[in-house]
Motif scaffolding. Structure first.
Motif, PDB file in Angstrom:
ATOM      1  N   UNK A   1       0.819  -1.221   0.000  1.00  0.00           N
ATOM      2  CA  UNK A   1       0.000   0.000   0.000  1.00  0.00           C
ATOM      3  C   UNK A   1       0.846   1.260   0.000  1.00  0.00           C
ATOM      4  N   UNK A   2       2.143   1.123  -0.210  1.00  0.00           N
ATOM      5  CA  UNK A   2       3.001   2.299  -0.312  1.00  0.00           C
ATOM      6  C   UNK A   2       3.505   2.819   1.010  1.00  0.00           C
ATOM      7  N   UNK A   3       3.466   2.001   2.062  1.00  0.00           N
ATOM      8  CA  UNK A   3       3.978   2.418   3.369  1.00  0.00           C
ATOM      9  C   UNK A   3       5.327   1.768   3.636  1.00  0.00           C
ATOM     10  N   UNK A   4       5.991   2.255   4.670  1.00  0.00           N
ATOM     11  CA  UNK A   4       7.302   1.735   5.055  1.00  0.00           C
ATOM     12  C   UNK A   4       7.168   1.094   6.437  1.00  0.00           C
ATOM     13  N   UNK A   5       6.965  -0.222   6.525  1.00  0.00           N
ATOM     14  CA  UNK A   5       6.840  -0.854   7.846  1.00  0.00           C
ATOM     15  C   UNK A   5       8.168  -0.806   8.593  1.00  0.00           C
ATOM     16  N   UNK A   6       8.121  -0.324   9.828  1.00  0.00           N
ATOM     17  CA  UNK A   6       9.365  -0.200  10.593  1.00  0.00           C
ATOM     18  C   UNK A   6       9.372  -1.086  11.830  1.00  0.00           C
ATOM     19  N   UNK A   7       8.285  -1.813  12.059  1.00  0.00           N
ATOM     20  CA  UNK A   7       8.297  -2.714  13.203  1.00  0.00           C
ATOM     21  C   UNK A   7       6.925  -3.258  13.516  1.00  0.00           C
ATOM     22  N   UNK A   8       6.919  -4.430  14.136  1.00  0.00           N
ATOM     23  CA  UNK A   8       5.700  -5.071  14.629  1.00  0.00           C
ATOM     24  C   UNK A   8       5.977  -5.485  16.068  1.00  0.00           C
ATOM     25  N   UNK A   9       5.103  -5.049  16.975  1.00  0.00           N
ATOM     26  CA  UNK A   9       5.305  -5.366  18.389  1.00  0.00           C
ATOM     27  C   UNK A   9       4.016  -5.867  19.012  1.00  0.00           C
ATOM     28  N   UNK A  10       4.141  -6.837  19.890  1.00  0.00           N
ATOM     29  CA  UNK A  10       3.019  -7.245  20.720  1.00  0.00           C
ATOM     30  C   UNK A  10       3.070  -6.459  22.020  1.00  0.00           C
ATOM     31  N   UNK A  11       1.939  -5.900  22.407  1.00  0.00           N
ATOM     32  CA  UNK A  11       1.846  -5.098  23.625  1.00  0.00           C
ATOM     33  C   UNK A  11       0.761  -5.705  24.493  1.00  0.00           C
ATOM     34  N   UNK A  12       1.115  -6.048  25.723  1.00  0.00           N
ATOM     35  CA  UNK A  12       0.166  -6.685  26.626  1.00  0.00           C
ATOM     36  C   UNK A  12      -0.919  -5.733  27.096  1.00  0.00           C
ATOM     37  N   UNK A  13      -1.889  -6.299  27.799  1.00  0.00           N
ATOM     38  CA  UNK A  13      -3.028  -5.525  28.299  1.00  0.00           C
ATOM     39  C   UNK A  13      -2.619  -4.726  29.526  1.00  0.00           C
ATOM     40  N   UNK A  14      -1.887  -3.653  29.287  1.00  0.00           N
ATOM     41  CA  UNK A  14      -1.401  -2.791  30.361  1.00  0.00           C
ATOM     42  C   UNK A  14      -1.394  -1.362  29.829  1.00  0.00           C
ATOM     43  N   UNK A  15      -2.138  -0.436  30.461  1.00  0.00           N
ATOM     44  CA  UNK A  15      -2.202   0.928  29.918  1.00  0.00           C
ATOM     45  C   UNK A  15      -0.860   1.633  29.909  1.00  0.00           C
ATOM     46  N   UNK A  16       0.007   1.328  30.898  1.00  0.00           N
ATOM     47  CA  UNK A  16       1.326   1.950  30.915  1.00  0.00           C
ATOM     48  C   UNK A  16       2.180   1.502  29.742  1.00  0.00           C
ATOM     49  N   UNK A  17       2.150   0.197  29.453  1.00  0.00           N
ATOM     50  CA  UNK A  17       2.912  -0.312  28.314  1.00  0.00           C
ATOM     51  C   UNK A  17       2.381   0.260  27.000  1.00  0.00           C
ATOM     52  N   UNK A  18       1.053   0.364  26.898  1.00  0.00           N
ATOM     53  CA  UNK A  18       0.464   0.897  25.674  1.00  0.00           C
ATOM     54  C   UNK A  18       0.830   2.354  25.489  1.00  0.00           C
TER      55      UNK A  18
END
Length: 420
Positions: free
Chosen positions: A234-251
């Motif tokens: 789609x013409x974007x530049x992916x720079x990373x994929x991360x899993x983030x747990x169910x924690x508002x601070x981490x998000x």
């Protein structure tokens, strides 16, 4: 779970804190949501200069112009003989090949020539090899050769395709392999293109597994493998994929520290016990031009304008629901229009095709339904539930079904899917 449609697999998390005074914004129509996503871009990202190899997938920032005539000189369109004047002709010289500078020709002479070779000065036409007959030192046309041999026959004249300085393609054109070929033929070694928007994909939820079969109440992440290749196409530049747990601070930390122009999240867009996204966006001062869309599946999607980066760049966040087909609906509704506008790509004309059968709709929302093309028509596919991927894997696109559905034979807009 951070899914928009399914309850969490664990009930041990405390309910998400609701931002003081926060209430969901008014539901946006599907067409208006797409228009808002385009406007949110503000305009394409700045132009950069790239080599052809590095420009693939970008959008032209300025029209592509020819740096020479195409072809740059008269060339032979066939294997045969370059002839000067009317026949018969006196053969002379050796075979003229592409890349050579041929000797001039006198009237009444002929020289063998290969396809693509430069025509000698004085040549008036090309006599195809299968139409030629050489005997006793004289070249003639075969008696069986059709028609006459007028001047210019089987010659590609200089500038037939374009003249030097002529615009070949408009700004906004996506650089495809064919565009690279045209640019090379026209003498271009560098292309002015818009910078591609950088995107970081945040997969939200403790329940996600990166590999293996579902186990222990947890499920396999399907959206990382789905969206990561879509970003590039789609013409974007992916720079990373991360899993983030169910924690508002981490998000919050993940969103705050992301260097991407656009952050794409999956899940946490609704109001479940571990759906922290709205609260985090409120606390960092983000604006939400879109907060819920009248579309099924995927209505609890959102578009946020984040605080500028430390270097002053505008940043945005697209929040997709956690269920696969619902997330795909969010992708084509908000992410795709935003990313294409940031990348400078021209808007595509809608594709309208008649339905082979009735397409069921939602009573008052737009429905995006996986469809299969059958000739010049489209047929609905099964497995179109929000959490399903099977219909999407078979689909050629998504049919845009207005509220109430459409009858067989009615033309519907078809949204293409990346990679199809």
């Amino acid at each position: 779970m951070a899914s928009a449609h399914a309850p969490t697999a664990r009930g041990t998390k405390p309910p998400a804190a609701t931002a003081p005074g926060h209430a969901p914004g008014p539901t946006t129509s599907w067409a208006q949501a797409r228009s808002t996503a385009r406007r949110s871009a503000g305009g394409p990202l700045p132009a950069v200069t790239r080599t052809p190899d590095d420009a693939l997938g970008h959008a032209l920032a300025v029209p592509l112009r020819a740096l020479c005539d195409l072809p740059p000189f008269d060339t032979s369109a066939m294997d045969g003989w370059a002839v000067a004047g009317p026949g018969p002709w006196q053969p002379f010289g050796g075979l003229v090949l592409a890349g050579e500078e041929p000797e001039p020709m006198a009237t009444g002479t002929a020289v063998p020539i290969a396809t693509g070779a430069r025509m000698p000065s004085g040549a008036t036409a090309v006599l195809r090899r299968e139409h030629a007959e050489a005997r006793d030192g004289v070249l003639r046309r075969c008696s069986s050769a059709p028609g006459d041999l007028p001047a210019g026959r089987d010659i590609r004249p200089r500038g037939q395709e374009c003249r030097s300085g002529e615009p070949l393609l408009p700004a906004g054109t996506t650089v495809t392999p064919a565009v690279l070929g045209l640019a090379a033929a026209a003498g271009c070694d560098r292309l002015s293109v818009h910078r591609r928007p950088s995107v970081e994909l945040l997969l939200l939820g403790d329940e996600l597994l990166p590999h293996g079969v579902p186990r222990g109440g947890r499920v396999r992440d399907a959206l990382g493998p789905l969206f990561t290749p879509w970003l590039s196409s789609c013409g974007a530049e992916p720079i990373g994929v991360r899993m983030v747990g169910d924690d508002p601070g981490l998000l919050r930390e993940a969103v705050d520290r992301s260097p991407a122009d656009v952050v794409v999240t999956t899940g946490s867009t609704a109001a479940g016990p571990v759906d922290f996204l709205h609260d985090v966006l409120h606390r960092i001062g983000a604006a939400l031009p879109v907060d819920s869309v009248a579309v099924r599946p995927g209505h609890p999607m959102l578009l946020a304008e984040l605080p500028d980066s430390a270097d002053g760049r505008s940043r945005r966040l697209v929040g997709l629901p956690g269920n696969p087909l619902a997330a795909t609906a969010g992708w084509v509704t908000l992410a795709l229009p935003l990313l294409r506008r940031l990348g400078g790509h021209t808007d595509q004309e809608p594709l309208l095709l008649p339905a082979t059968a009735d397409l069921p709709g939602h009573p008052y929302d737009t429905r995006l339904l996986p469809v299969l093309r059958t000739g010049h028509e489209v047929a609905p596919l099964p497995f179109g539930g929000p959490a399903m991927l099977r219909g999407l894997a078979l689909a050629d696109g998504l049919g845009v079904v207005p509220p109430g559905g459409v009858a067989a034979g009615t033309a519907v807009e078809i949204l293409g899917l990346p990679g199809r």
